[in-house]
Design an enzyme around this catalytic site. Structure first.
Site, PDB file in Angstrom:
ATOM      1  N   ASP A 116      55.871  70.831 108.929  1.00 27.18           N
ATOM      2  CA  ASP A 116      55.074  71.773 109.719  1.00 27.18           C
ATOM      3  C   ASP A 116      55.247  71.445 111.198  1.00 27.18           C
ATOM      4  O   ASP A 116      55.495  70.285 111.552  1.00 27.18           O
ATOM      5  CB  ASP A 116      53.592  71.715 109.341  1.00 27.18           C
ATOM      6  CG  ASP A 116      52.882  72.988 109.811  1.00 27.18           C
ATOM      7  OD1 ASP A 116      52.946  73.998 109.089  1.00 27.18           O
ATOM      8  OD2 ASP A 116      52.308  72.982 110.919  1.00 27.18           O
ATOM      9  N   ARG A 156      54.060  79.827  99.607  1.00 26.44           N
ATOM     10  CA  ARG A 156      53.121  80.234  98.561  1.00 26.44           C
ATOM     11  C   ARG A 156      53.537  81.426  97.730  1.00 26.44           C
ATOM     12  O   ARG A 156      52.994  81.647  96.667  1.00 26.44           O
ATOM     13  CB  ARG A 156      51.749  80.487  99.190  1.00 26.44           C
ATOM     14  CG  ARG A 156      51.036  79.201  99.533  1.00 26.44           C
ATOM     15  CD  ARG A 156      49.902  79.466 100.464  1.00 26.44           C
ATOM     16  NE  ARG A 156      50.417  80.050 101.686  1.00 26.44           N
ATOM     17  CZ  ARG A 156      49.681  80.390 102.729  1.00 26.44           C
ATOM     18  NH1 ARG A 156      48.391  80.249 102.678  1.00 26.44           N
ATOM     19  NH2 ARG A 156      50.226  80.881 103.808  1.00 26.44           N
ATOM     20  N   TYR A 204      47.867  75.314 119.993  1.00 35.33           N
ATOM     21  CA  TYR A 204      47.074  74.798 118.870  1.00 35.33           C
ATOM     22  C   TYR A 204      46.226  73.600 119.293  1.00 35.33           C
ATOM     23  O   TYR A 204      45.081  73.449 118.867  1.00 35.33           O
ATOM     24  CB  TYR A 204      47.981  74.386 117.706  1.00 35.33           C
ATOM     25  CG  TYR A 204      48.371  75.549 116.827  1.00 35.33           C
ATOM     26  CD1 TYR A 204      47.461  76.092 115.917  1.00 35.33           C
ATOM     27  CD2 TYR A 204      49.628  76.120 116.904  1.00 35.33           C
ATOM     28  CE1 TYR A 204      47.798  77.172 115.117  1.00 35.33           C
ATOM     29  CE2 TYR A 204      49.979  77.201 116.108  1.00 35.33           C
ATOM     30  CZ  TYR A 204      49.064  77.722 115.215  1.00 35.33           C
ATOM     31  OH  TYR A 204      49.390  78.792 114.430  1.00 35.33           O
ATOM     32  N   ARG A 223      52.096  72.461  94.758  1.00 37.40           N
ATOM     33  CA  ARG A 223      50.947  72.479  95.660  1.00 37.40           C
ATOM     34  C   ARG A 223      49.628  72.217  94.918  1.00 37.40           C
ATOM     35  O   ARG A 223      48.684  71.681  95.489  1.00 37.40           O
ATOM     36  CB  ARG A 223      50.927  73.833  96.362  1.00 37.40           C
ATOM     37  CG  ARG A 223      49.813  74.094  97.304  1.00 37.40           C
ATOM     38  CD  ARG A 223      49.986  73.328  98.600  1.00 37.40           C
ATOM     39  NE  ARG A 223      49.037  73.835  99.562  1.00 37.40           N
ATOM     40  CZ  ARG A 223      47.727  73.568  99.520  1.00 37.40           C
ATOM     41  NH1 ARG A 223      47.271  72.765  98.593  1.00 37.40           N
ATOM     42  NH2 ARG A 223      46.915  74.097 100.422  1.00 37.40           N
ATOM     43  N   ARG A 257      59.946  80.520 106.682  1.00 37.38           N
ATOM     44  CA  ARG A 257      58.881  80.150 105.736  1.00 37.38           C
ATOM     45  C   ARG A 257      59.282  80.422 104.280  1.00 37.38           C
ATOM     46  O   ARG A 257      58.437  80.720 103.441  1.00 37.38           O
ATOM     47  CB  ARG A 257      57.563  80.864 106.061  1.00 37.38           C
ATOM     48  CG  ARG A 257      57.130  80.757 107.525  1.00 37.38           C
ATOM     49  CD  ARG A 257      56.652  79.386 107.907  1.00 37.38           C
ATOM     50  NE  ARG A 257      55.369  79.040 107.373  1.00 37.38           N
ATOM     51  CZ  ARG A 257      54.197  79.184 108.011  1.00 37.38           C
ATOM     52  NH1 ARG A 257      54.170  79.706 109.201  1.00 37.38           N
ATOM     53  NH2 ARG A 257      53.084  78.792 107.458  1.00 37.38           N
TER      54      ARG A 257
END
Ligand code: CP3
Length: 352
Positions: free
Chosen positions: A77, A32, A154, A41, A28
């Site tokens: 993703d 962010r 998921y 973003r 990752r």
């Protein structure tokens, strides 16, 4: 394509060849914690970024320039596969990914579309091509996908979950229905990884982030056979495969046999014990606790040195965190980590 790489430390480590220092990348790593990511973003939502090759390429390259890692992982993703199978997906601020209509029946599983990566996920492949071009061989590119078990979790839970009662309920009450979904996902995952390799990915990683919610017995029935199926199909393309089966250290000896080149180790596991469990069959990656990056620098470097020492001088080792880097991680600490691993591992190598 690989012989054009200026930095092929990651590929060498995947092949368990000796390297002058330990390669490092961070799960990752595009994300962010980087102000430069936040800037991109602010202009586009997450899924738009994933499906706009220019934006995906831009944020893929950021950690190479800013923190100096030895590989680029394509910005995308794991949930692009279920979305392409026909499940509408939203990323809600603070809640993470949410499927509008989680799978509830065998009929809904049977109705899922087959994925054709070249048409359905062409934006991911175009982003890889763009990154390859812009990198011009500086570092290798890592492609990735979610493992069938993690994707199924998921798709059935509808989002992240605490107890996974829906997918486990299905596993215990209608195992064949779940197996039919896992089979479908295996094909989609293998096809996407093969398409990523064709587009230029030099290495691929499979993320089984929810492997650790299963008992060892059920992991061997509902996750491992599908991991093996994907690895066997993808291996034929000739690029290294890294497998991150989070918190499934109980099955390291068996996982070392499925054909993956490298096993990624969670921070809840011990790297030395992992090496004892797999012997020389596979490379290892990991496993600094992502929270160590919030500690004062001297503590961070002490913990990092401990991980390097546990990895020892065995060839086939890649430094990484034991899971993804956390959103509020101080960038200076990420930079210090990368610099320290490069310098310290070079010193340790010359001492051998
Ligand atoms: O590693 C990289 O830098 C490449 C990009 C990458 C993302 N997701 C970008 C992302 C990778 C490899 C993933 C994999 C992924 N996605 C996993 C497996 C890895 C793991 O951490 O276990 C999982 C479980 C997902 C699903 C997912 N996507 C969740 C649970 C979330 C929300 C939580 C979070 O971290 O925000 C996402 C969103 C997501 N994926 C973001 C990024 C950069 C944050 C999106 C934002 O900007 O708001």
């Amino acid at each position: 394509m690989n012989n054009k790489l200026k930095n092929d430390l990651l590929l060498k480590a995947c092949r368990r060849e000796p390297t002058p220092r330990t390669p490092i990348w961070i799960m990752r790593q595009a994300g962010r914690y980087l102000p430069e990511y936040q800037k991109v973003r602010a202009k586009a939502d997450f899924l738009t970024m994933c499906h706009t090759p220019e934006l995906a390429a831009e944020v893929t390259l950021q950690p190479i320039d800013i923190i100096g890692v030895d590989a680029a992982i394509i910005f995308s993703d794991i949930l692009v596969i279920p979305a392409a199978m026909g499940m509408p997906l939203n990323f809600t601020e603070g809640r993470g990914p949410v499927f509008e209509k989680p799978l509830q029946s065998a009929a809904e599983i049977a109705a899922l579309r087959l994925v054709e990566p070249e048409s359905d996920l062409s934006s991911v492949l175009d982003a890889i091509k763009l990154v390859k071009k812009e990198l011009d061989g500086r570092v290798p590119v890592i492609g990735f996908a979610g493992a069938p078990w993690t994707l199924a979790s998921y798709m059935i839970e509808g989002s992240g979950s605490k107890n996974f009662t829906k997918i486990k309920g299905l596993m215990y009450s209608e195992p064949d229905t779940l197996l039919s979904l896992l089979n479908k996902l295996s094909d989609a995952v293998a096809d996407l990884l093969l398409a990523q390799i064709k587009a230029g990915a030099d290495v691929v990683q499979i993320f089984d982030s929810w492997a650790g919610i299963l008992t060892p017995e059920y992991f061997k029935k509902f996750s491992m056979p599908f991991l093996k199926d994907v690895v066997q199909k993808v291996k034929k393309a000739g690029v290294p495969v890294i497998l991150f089966a989070r918190d499934a250290g109980h099955s390291f000896p068996e996982l070392a046999e499925i054909g993956a080149d490298v096993l990624s180790v969670s921070w809840t596991e011990d790297l030395e014990q992992a090496r004892q469990a797999v012997g020389s069959k596979v490379g290892l990656q990991g496993n600094l606790d992502p929270s160590a990056l919030f500690a004062p620098k001297e503590v961070l470097l002490r913990e990092t040195k401990n991980v390097l020492q546990k990895a020892g001088s065995h060839p086939g080792y890649i430094f990484n965190l034991g899971h993804g880097i956390l959103p509020k991680t101080p960038v200076d600490n990420a930079k210090a980590l990368v610099e320290f691993v490069k310098e310290e591992s070079a010193k340790m190598n010359t001492q051998n």
